[in-house]
Scaffold this motif. Structure first.
Motif, short mmCIF file in Angstrom:
data_model
loop_
_atom_site.label_atom_id
_atom_site.label_comp_id
_atom_site.label_asym_id
_atom_site.label_seq_id
_atom_site.Cartn_x
_atom_site.Cartn_y
_atom_site.Cartn_z
N THR A 134 0.83 -1.22 0.00
CA THR A 134 0.00 0.00 0.00
C THR A 134 0.86 1.26 0.00
O THR A 134 0.33 2.36 -0.22
N GLY A 135 2.15 1.11 0.26
CA GLY A 135 3.00 2.28 0.37
C GLY A 135 3.13 2.78 1.80
O GLY A 135 3.87 3.73 2.06
N PHE A 136 2.40 2.16 2.72
CA PHE A 136 2.45 2.53 4.13
C PHE A 136 2.80 1.28 4.94
O PHE A 136 2.01 0.33 5.00
N ALA A 137 3.99 1.30 5.59
CA ALA A 137 4.48 0.12 6.30
C ALA A 137 3.52 -0.32 7.41
O ALA A 137 3.28 -1.53 7.60
N TRP A 138 2.94 0.65 8.13
CA TRP A 138 2.04 0.30 9.24
C TRP A 138 0.79 -0.40 8.74
O TRP A 138 0.24 -1.29 9.40
N LEU A 139 0.34 -0.03 7.55
CA LEU A 139 -0.86 -0.64 6.98
C LEU A 139 -0.54 -2.05 6.45
O LEU A 139 -1.34 -2.98 6.62
N ASP A 140 0.62 -2.19 5.83
CA ASP A 140 1.01 -3.49 5.30
C ASP A 140 1.28 -4.51 6.41
O ASP A 140 1.29 -5.72 6.16
N ALA A 141 1.50 -4.01 7.62
CA ALA A 141 1.77 -4.91 8.75
C ALA A 141 0.49 -5.54 9.31
O ALA A 141 0.56 -6.45 10.14
N ILE A 142 -0.66 -5.08 8.86
CA ILE A 142 -1.95 -5.62 9.32
C ILE A 142 -2.65 -6.23 8.10
O ILE A 142 -3.34 -5.52 7.35
N PRO A 143 -2.48 -7.53 7.87
CA PRO A 143 -2.96 -8.15 6.62
C PRO A 143 -4.42 -7.90 6.29
O PRO A 143 -4.75 -7.58 5.14
N TRP A 144 -5.32 -8.05 7.26
CA TRP A 144 -6.75 -7.89 6.95
C TRP A 144 -7.08 -6.45 6.57
O TRP A 144 -7.91 -6.20 5.69
N LEU A 145 -6.39 -5.48 7.22
CA LEU A 145 -6.63 -4.07 6.90
C LEU A 145 -6.03 -3.72 5.54
O LEU A 145 -6.62 -2.98 4.75
N GLN A 146 -4.86 -4.28 5.25
CA GLN A 146 -4.23 -4.07 3.95
C GLN A 146 -5.15 -4.58 2.84
O GLN A 146 -5.37 -3.89 1.83
N THR A 147 -5.71 -5.77 3.04
CA THR A 147 -6.62 -6.35 2.05
C THR A 147 -7.85 -5.47 1.85
O THR A 147 -8.25 -5.20 0.70
N ALA A 148 -8.44 -5.03 2.96
CA ALA A 148 -9.65 -4.21 2.87
C ALA A 148 -9.37 -2.90 2.12
O ALA A 148 -10.16 -2.48 1.26
N VAL A 149 -8.25 -2.26 2.42
CA VAL A 149 -7.90 -0.99 1.78
C VAL A 149 -7.65 -1.19 0.28
O VAL A 149 -8.12 -0.40 -0.56
N LEU A 150 -6.92 -2.24 -0.07
CA LEU A 150 -6.61 -2.48 -1.47
C LEU A 150 -7.85 -2.84 -2.28
O LEU A 150 -8.00 -2.42 -3.43
N VAL A 151 -8.75 -3.63 -1.69
CA VAL A 151 -10.00 -3.97 -2.38
C VAL A 151 -10.81 -2.70 -2.62
O VAL A 151 -11.33 -2.48 -3.72
N PHE A 152 -10.93 -1.86 -1.58
CA PHE A 152 -11.68 -0.60 -1.73
C PHE A 152 -11.05 0.28 -2.81
O PHE A 152 -11.76 0.82 -3.67
N LEU A 153 -9.73 0.47 -2.76
CA LEU A 153 -9.06 1.34 -3.73
C LEU A 153 -9.17 0.78 -5.15
O LEU A 153 -9.30 1.55 -6.10
N LEU A 154 -9.12 -0.52 -5.28
CA LEU A 154 -9.25 -1.12 -6.61
C LEU A 154 -10.61 -0.82 -7.21
O LEU A 154 -10.71 -0.39 -8.37
N VAL A 155 -11.67 -1.02 -6.42
CA VAL A 155 -13.02 -0.71 -6.90
C VAL A 155 -13.15 0.78 -7.17
O VAL A 155 -13.77 1.20 -8.17
N TYR A 156 -12.54 1.58 -6.32
CA TYR A 156 -12.58 3.05 -6.48
C TYR A 156 -11.99 3.45 -7.83
O TYR A 156 -12.59 4.22 -8.59
N PHE A 157 -10.81 2.93 -8.15
CA PHE A 157 -10.15 3.35 -9.39
C PHE A 157 -10.81 2.74 -10.63
O PHE A 157 -10.83 3.37 -11.69
N VAL A 158 -11.33 1.55 -10.52
CA VAL A 158 -12.08 0.97 -11.64
C VAL A 158 -13.24 1.89 -12.03
O VAL A 158 -13.47 2.17 -13.22
N ASN A 159 -13.95 2.39 -11.03
CA ASN A 159 -15.08 3.28 -11.30
C ASN A 159 -14.64 4.68 -11.72
O ASN A 159 -15.30 5.32 -12.54
N ALA A 160 -13.52 5.15 -11.17
CA ALA A 160 -13.01 6.47 -11.55
C ALA A 160 -12.62 6.48 -13.03
O ALA A 160 -12.94 7.42 -13.77
#
Length: 318
Positions: free
Chosen positions: A135-161
Motif C-alpha cells: 500500500t506504500g504505508f508500512a504500518w498498513l502493510d503490517a496488518i494483513p486484513w486491513l491491507q486487504t480491505a484498503v486495497l479492495v476498496f481502492l481497486l473498486v474506487y479506481f475501476v469506477n473512476a
C-alpha cells in the motif's frame, strides 16, 4: 542490446496493428456493441447514438497478444494481466447488456458494485499469495486484513473512476497517457522492472492505436471493457511497484471526475437537490457550451500536471 531493441520494436508494432485492425474490422462490421446515449445527454450527444463500444475489446487483444509472445509470465505480469482480464470481462458483460436497453443502462449499479468487489477480492487474494501486495504505508502493510480491505476498496474506487471518465471522445485515453508516462519514468529507476516496462509499452501503443478511432468525432468508444480493465491494471501496477500514494496524486483528475458524480448522487438522494447541472464534471462543462476538444485538452493538461507532481515527489523520496 540488439535483441532487446528488436523485441521492443516487434512488441510495439504488434500491439499497434492488432488494436488498429480489430477496431477497424469491428467498426466495418457494424451493429456490434452499439452505444445507446442516456436520455439526459441526448441534447449534447445525439449524434453519438449507435457508435460501437468496441475499443476495449481491441485494446485487450492488442495488449495480450504481444505480452504472451514476448514477455515471460512472472508473478508480477500474471497479477497485472489477471486484473486486466477479470475487469475487462466484467466490463464487456456490462457493454453487452447496454445494447439490450434503449436508455444505455447495463448491469444495475448495485449488482455492478457487488461484482466489482467480488472481482477485487479475488484479485487481491491472488496478489497476496504471490507476495505482491503493497500500500506504500508500512504500518498498513503490517496488518494483513486491513491491507486487504484498503486495497479492495481502492481497486473498486479506481475501476469506477476510470470508467466514469470515459464520457467524451478521447477523454479517458488521453487522461491515461500522463499516468503511463509516470509509471514508465518511475520504473526506469528500478532495473528489475524490465518486463513491466514492456507491458506498459504494449498498453501505451494499444492506447495510441485506439485513439486513431476515438479522437473527436469518435468512430468507436472504449466501453466499460476498456475503462474498467485498464483502470484495474494500472492500480495493480501501482501496488506491485509500491507507489500507491504517488498513483493517488497522478490520478487526481480521475478522482475529480468520480467525486463530482458521488457528490451529485448524495445531494440528490439526501437533499433532493443538484450540486452540478449534470455529473460527472466533463458533462457539466459540455452543458455550459464548451466543445469536447477544449474539455479534453484542459483535462489532459491537468492530468499531466498531477502526474509530473507525483513523479517529482517520488524522485525526491527514493
Amino acid at each position: 542490446m540488439i535483441n532487446l531493441a528488436l523485441q521492443i520494436m516487434l512488441m510495439a508494432l504488434m500491439s499497434f496493428f492488432i488494436t488498429y485492425i480489430v477496431c477497424d474490422l469491428l467498426i466495418r462490421k457494424g451493429g456490434v456493441l452499439v452505444a445507446h446515449i442516456k436520455p439526459e445527454l441526448m441534447d449534447e450527444q445525439e449524434e453519438k447514438q449507435g457508435t460501437p463500444n468496441i475499443g476495449g475489446v481491441a485494446m485487450l487483444a492488442g495488449i495480450l497478444a504481444p505480452v504472451f509472445l514476448f514477455i515471460g509470465l512472472t508473478p508480477e505480469i500474471q497479477f497485472a494481466l489477471l486484473a486486466l482480464v477479470l475487469f475487462s470481462l466484467l466490463g464487456f458483460l456490462d457493454d453487452v447488456l447496454k445494447t439490450k436497453t434503449v436508455n444505455g443502462d447495463g448491469i444495475s449499479p448495485k449488482k455492478k458494485l457487488l461484482l466489482q468487489f467480488a472481482c477485487a477480492f479475488v484479485l487481491v487474494a491472488f496478489g497476496g499469495t504471490k507476495g505482491l501486495l503493497h500500500t506504500g504505508f508500512a504500518w498498513l502493510d503490517a496488518i494483513p486484513w486491513l491491507q486487504t480491505a484498503v486495497l479492495v476498496f481502492l481497486l473498486v474506487y479506481f475501476v469506477n473512476a476510470f470508467n466514469i471518465s470515459d464520457g467524451l471522445d478521447g477523454l479517458a485515453v488521453n487522461l491515461m497517457f500522463p499516468i503511463l508516462a509516470f509509471f514508465f519514468l518511475a520504473m526506469l529507476m528500478v532495473p528489475q522492472m524490465k518486463q513491466l516496462l514492456l507491458l506498459l509499452l504494449a498498453v501505451f501503443v494499444a492506447c495510441l492505436a485506439f485513439l486513431v478511432f476515438n479522437h473527436y468525432p469518435a468512430r468507436c468508444f472504449m466501453g466499460d471493457c476498456g475503462s474498467m480493465g485498464l483502470g484495474a491494471m494500472l492500480f495493480v501496477l501501482s501496488v506491485i511497484f509500491n507507489v500507491v500514494p504517488f498513483f493517488l496524486v497522478a490520478t487526481l483528475m480521475f478522482s475529480i471526475e468520480l467525486f463530482s458524480s458521488l457528490v451529485q448522487i448524495i445531494a440528490i438522494r439526501l437533499f433532493h437537490r443538484k450540486v452540478f447541472s449534470i455529473a460527472p464534471v466533463h458533462h457539466m462543462y459540455q452543458k455550459m457550451g464548451q466543445d469536447e476538444d477544449t474539455i479534453v485538452r484542459r483535462f489532459t493538461m491537468y492530468s499531466t500536471l498531477f502526474s509530473i507532481v507525483a513523479l517529482l515527489v517520488y524522485l525526491c523520496l527514493i
